[in-house]
Enzyme design. Structure first.
Site, PDB file in Angstrom:
ATOM      1  N   SER A  48      49.501  38.136  -5.916  1.00 54.35           N
ATOM      2  CA  SER A  48      47.875  38.357  -6.786  1.00 54.35           C
ATOM      3  C   SER A  48      47.498  37.011  -6.478  1.00 54.35           C
ATOM      4  O   SER A  48      45.552  37.335  -6.967  1.00 54.35           O
ATOM      5  CB  SER A  48      48.612  36.895  -8.078  1.00 54.35           C
ATOM      6  OG  SER A  48      49.371  35.373  -7.437  1.00 54.35           O
TER       7      SER A  48
ATOM      8  N   ASP B 210      51.275  30.503  -7.252  1.00 56.55           N
ATOM      9  CA  ASP B 210      51.383  30.305  -5.773  1.00 56.55           C
ATOM     10  C   ASP B 210      50.796  30.457  -4.692  1.00 56.55           C
ATOM     11  O   ASP B 210      50.747  32.343  -5.474  1.00 56.55           O
ATOM     12  CB  ASP B 210      53.309  31.036  -5.635  1.00 56.55           C
ATOM     13  CG  ASP B 210      53.430  31.728  -5.984  1.00 56.55           C
ATOM     14  OD1 ASP B 210      53.032  32.420  -5.989  1.00 56.55           O
ATOM     15  OD2 ASP B 210      54.434  31.930  -5.431  1.00 56.55           O
TER      16      ASP B 210
ATOM     17  N   ASP C 250      51.677  33.522  -1.963  1.00 57.44           N
ATOM     18  CA  ASP C 250      52.181  34.869  -1.192  1.00 57.44           C
ATOM     19  C   ASP C 250      51.312  35.022   0.412  1.00 57.44           C
ATOM     20  O   ASP C 250      50.228  35.549   0.057  1.00 57.44           O
ATOM     21  CB  ASP C 250      52.666  35.958  -1.906  1.00 57.44           C
ATOM     22  CG  ASP C 250      53.262  35.735  -2.543  1.00 57.44           C
ATOM     23  OD1 ASP C 250      54.330  35.169  -2.857  1.00 57.44           O
ATOM     24  OD2 ASP C 250      52.835  36.249  -3.926  1.00 57.44           O
TER      25      ASP C 250
ATOM     26  N   ASP D 287      55.111  31.043  -0.148  1.00 56.21           N
ATOM     27  CA  ASP D 287      55.835  32.227   0.104  1.00 56.21           C
ATOM     28  C   ASP D 287      55.396  32.827   1.193  1.00 56.21           C
ATOM     29  O   ASP D 287      54.559  33.472   1.427  1.00 56.21           O
ATOM     30  CB  ASP D 287      55.956  33.013  -0.247  1.00 56.21           C
ATOM     31  CG  ASP D 287      57.214  32.280  -2.169  1.00 56.21           C
ATOM     32  OD1 ASP D 287      57.237  30.649  -1.990  1.00 56.21           O
ATOM     33  OD2 ASP D 287      57.699  33.393  -2.635  1.00 56.21           O
TER      34      ASP D 287
ATOM     35  N   LYS E 281      50.994  39.937 -17.465  1.00 55.87           N
ATOM     36  CA  LYS E 281      51.817  38.976 -17.180  1.00 55.87           C
ATOM     37  C   LYS E 281      51.684  37.602 -17.471  1.00 55.87           C
ATOM     38  O   LYS E 281      53.174  36.925 -18.124  1.00 55.87           O
ATOM     39  CB  LYS E 281      51.496  38.620 -15.681  1.00 55.87           C
ATOM     40  CG  LYS E 281      51.194  39.098 -14.484  1.00 55.87           C
ATOM     41  CD  LYS E 281      50.123  39.290 -13.056  1.00 55.87           C
ATOM     42  CE  LYS E 281      50.907  38.161 -12.646  1.00 55.87           C
ATOM     43  NZ  LYS E 281      50.385  37.707 -11.544  1.00 55.87           N
TER      44      LYS E 281
ATOM     45  N   TYR F 212      60.009  38.499 -17.023  1.00 56.01           N
ATOM     46  CA  TYR F 212      58.376  37.914 -15.874  1.00 56.01           C
ATOM     47  C   TYR F 212      59.739  37.340 -14.699  1.00 56.01           C
ATOM     48  O   TYR F 212      60.389  35.971 -14.205  1.00 56.01           O
ATOM     49  CB  TYR F 212      57.403  37.710 -15.858  1.00 56.01           C
ATOM     50  CG  TYR F 212      56.931  37.534 -15.057  1.00 56.01           C
ATOM     51  CD1 TYR F 212      55.347  38.397 -15.148  1.00 56.01           C
ATOM     52  CD2 TYR F 212      56.832  37.180 -13.819  1.00 56.01           C
ATOM     53  CE1 TYR F 212      54.195  38.350 -13.455  1.00 56.01           C
ATOM     54  CE2 TYR F 212      56.581  36.694 -12.600  1.00 56.01           C
ATOM     55  CZ  TYR F 212      55.187  38.028 -12.642  1.00 56.01           C
ATOM     56  OH  TYR F 212      54.214  37.524 -11.558  1.00 56.01           O
TER      57      TYR F 212
END
Length: 496
Positions: free
Chosen positions: A80, A91, A93, A146, A207, A216
Site C-alpha cells: 500500500s 503497515d 511491506d 513486514d 479496501k 479483507y
C-alpha cells in the site's frame, strides 16, 4: 484490453467524488504530514540497520576490507505504501535485496533477526521463515513492518538496480522470486492504470469497504491488498476517464456479474520465451498446471512471473465475497446512483460494518491458548490463522455442503491472566435453505483439524487449541466487550 466506455465525469460526479474523499479522510484513511514523516524515518533507520548488517556479514565471509565497506543491500517498500494508498496505522511491506553470498536462513533470519531483537525501537519481533513468502514481522517505533528478503545472483547489489528487468530473476530461488514480485507488481499496476489518482481513491474506498464487510484477508481465504488492487485496476482500465464516484458503482456491478473462474487480467500473461533467457519460474497457466485449473477466483498479477493473487479463495469464502459484492452493488444502485450529486448518505451506507455476530445463531469457536505470554500467542495464533481455511473446507466437505461456513478474519483476544493468553477466531455456521433440521456431529472433523495444527514445526508445551460449537447467546464476555457499545454489556447483565 478495450475499454467499455470513454465517458468522463460530470460536475455532479466530481462533487460526489469530493464527498467520497472527505468521508475517507474522516475515516482515517489518509496520513497527516507528521505521520508520513514518521513512516519515512522508520524506512531510513531500517535502511541504516540493513547497511550495517550486510557490511558485517561481508566482512565475516572473509572478503577484502574494501568490498565490505562498499557492500550494499537495498530496502525497497512495496504494498500500500508503494501504491500510495496507505493510511493511519497501515503497515509497511519492505523488501531487502541482498548479494548472492547472503544466506536467507542464517544471515537474514538469524543474524539480521538477532540485530533487530537487540534494537530498542523494535517490538513484537516474529520471524516466519517457513511461510509461503518468508518474512520477519515486527513493530518499529510502533509501526508494523513486514520485512522480506530476495537474493540476487550478483556479488554486488547496484544502487540503481532496475527491478523491472526480468534478468534480476536469473539464478534466483523461488522464495526470492515471490518476495521480489511484490515490488514489481506494485510498479506494474501503477503503469497499467490510466489515471493513478482515480485508481488510488477508488482503491482506498474498496479496501475500506472490504475491511468493514469482513472480506479483507488473504490468509483467511478472502482477498488481500494485491487482489483488491488488481480488481480496481481492471475497472479503471475499462473506464479510463471515469472519476472515483463513477468507478466504485461500476466495480460492484462488474464483479457481481463476473463469471468465475474466468481470470481477471490487466495484460496478457508473460511466459518464458524458451531461449537462453528462459528463467523457468512457475507462471499461472491452467492449461499446463492442474493446480492452477482448480483455482476458484483467479486474479492474476501483471508482472512476470504472473501468479494468482487469490489462490487461497475457497468455495466458502468465494460465496461470502460474492454475497458482499451483491450487497454493495445493491447499495450503489439504490442509494448512491439515485441520490444524485452529494450522495453522502449513500457512501456512508456502503461502509456499514457487517454484523457478523448477528448474522448467525451458531459458531465454531477456535480458541488459541498459550502459557508463555503475548509473544508466544502472536506466534501460535499466526500459525492457527494460516490453517483456518482447512477447517472451513473440512466442515463443508464432511457435511456434503449442507452446513455453510463463514470465517471471520478478526481475532478476539482476552486480557492475559497469569501469563495465560487466549485469542479466539469464529466461523459462522448456517444450513442450506430447505435442508432438514438434522444435527451434524463435527467432533471427528474438528479433531482432525486440531491434529493437523499440532504438526507445527515450532510447537512447544503450553501452546493449546480448542475448537468448540457455541451459540450466539453463549459468546465469551471478551468478545462481547469488543463488539458491543460501551456500557451495553453491563446493562444486559443487570437486566438478567
Amino acid at each position: 484490453m478495450t475499454p467499455i466506455s470513454l465517458v468522463g465525469p460530470t460536475p455532479a460526479d466530481h462533487e460526489s467524488s469530493s464527498r467520497l474523499e472527505v468521508l475517507l479522510r474522516e475515516a482515517g484513511l489518509y496520513e497527516t504530514s507528521d505521520e508520513l514523516a514518521a513512516r519515512e524515518d522508520v524506512l531510513r533507520d531500517l535502511q541504516a540497520i540493513v547497511d550495517r548488517w550486510v557490511k558485517r556479514v561481508t566482512a565475516q565471509r572473509g572478503f577484502p576490507d574494501g568490498m565490505a565497506e562498499q557492500a550494499t543491500a537495498l530496502l525497497i517498500p512495496f504494498g500500500s505504501y508503494r501504491l500510495g494508498v496507505h493510511g493511519r496505522g497501515s503497515d509497511i511491506d519492505a523488501l531487502v535485496v541482498g548479494p548472492s553470498y547472503i544466506d536467507r536462513d542464517h544471515d537474514f533470519f538469524a543474524v539480521l533477526g538477532g540485530v533487530l531483537a537487540e534494537t530498542e525501537a523494535v517490538t513484537e519481533l516474529q520471524p516466519v521463515p517457513r511461510a509461503h513468502v518468508p518474512v520477519i514481522k515486527m513493530r518499529f517505533r510502533g509501526v508494523q513492518v513486514d520485512l522480506l528478503y530476495a537474493g540476487l545472483c550478483l556479488p554486488v547489489v547496484p544502487r540503481d538496480l532496475d527491478l523491472r528487468d526480468r534478468s534480476v530473476f536469473r539464478g534466483m530461488d523461488l522464495a526470492s522470486a515471490r518476495s521480489l514480485n511484490g515490488v514489481r507488481v506494485a510498479d506494474e499496476l501503477l503503469r497499467l492504470v490510466p489515471d493513478a489518482g482515480a485508481f488510488r481513491t477508488t482503491l482506498r474506498c474498496i479496501k475500506h469497504w472490504a475491511k468493514a464487510r469482513g472480506v479483507y484477508s488473504n490468509v483467511m481465504g478472502f482477498l488481500g491488498g494485491v487482489g483488491w488492487a488488481i480488481l480496481v485496476a481492471r475497472v479503471c482500465q475499462l473506464y479510463p476517464n471515469a472519476s472515483p464516484s463513477m468507478l466504485v458503482p461500476r466495480f460492484f456491478k462488474i464483479f457481481t456479474q463476473w463469471k468465475w473462474p474466468n481470470p481477471v487480467l490487466l495484460r496478457d500473461i508473460e511466459h518464458d520465451d524458451g531461449g537462453e533467457l528462459a528463467l523457468r519460474l512457475p507462471v499461472w497457466d491452467p492449461r499446463r498446471n492442474p493446480r492452477d485449473k482448480s483455482h476458484l477466483m483467479p486474479v492474476i498479477t501483471p508482472a512476470y512471473p504472473c501468479m494468482n493473487s487469490c489462490y487461497n479463495v475457497s468455495h466458502a469464502t468465494l460465496r461470502t465475497i460474492t454475497e458482499q459484492l451483491q450487497i454493495g452493488n445493491g447499495i450503489c444502485q439504490q442509494e448512491i446512483l439515485k441520490s444524485g450529486p452529494g450522495g453522502a448518505g449513500g457512501w456512508d451506507a456502503l461502509f456499514q460494518p457487517f454484523q457478523f455476530f448477528k448474522a448467525y445463531k451458531s459458531y465454531l469457536k477456535v480458541a488459541v491458548k498459550v502459557a508463555g505470554g503475548e509473544a508466544d500467542l502472536r506466534e501460535w495464533k499466526g500459525w492457527v490463522e494460516s490453517r483456518l481455511r482447512q477447517l472451513v473446507s473440512r466442515v463443508e466437505m464432511a457435511t456434503a455442503g449442507m452446513l455453510l461456513c463463514h470465517p471471520n478474519p478478526k481475532a478476539y483476544t482476552a486480557k492475559p491472566h497469569d501469563l495465560h493468553c487466549t485469542s479466539s477466531f469464529f466461523v459462522g455456521l448456517s444450513k442450506q435453505q430447505q435442508q432438514p433440521q438434522v444435527p451434524f456431529d463435527l467432533r471427528a472433523t474438528t479433531e482432525g483439524f486440531k491434529q493437523e495444527v499440532y504438526t507445527y514445526e515450532f510447537w512447544r508445551p503450553g501452546m493449546e487449541l480448542e475448537v468448540s460449537h457455541t451459540r450466539r447467546k453463549d459468546l465469551p464476555s471478551y468478545v462481547l466487550d469488543q463488539i458491543l457499545p460501551p456500557g451495553h454489556l453491563k446493562r444486559k447483565r443487570a437486566a438478567e
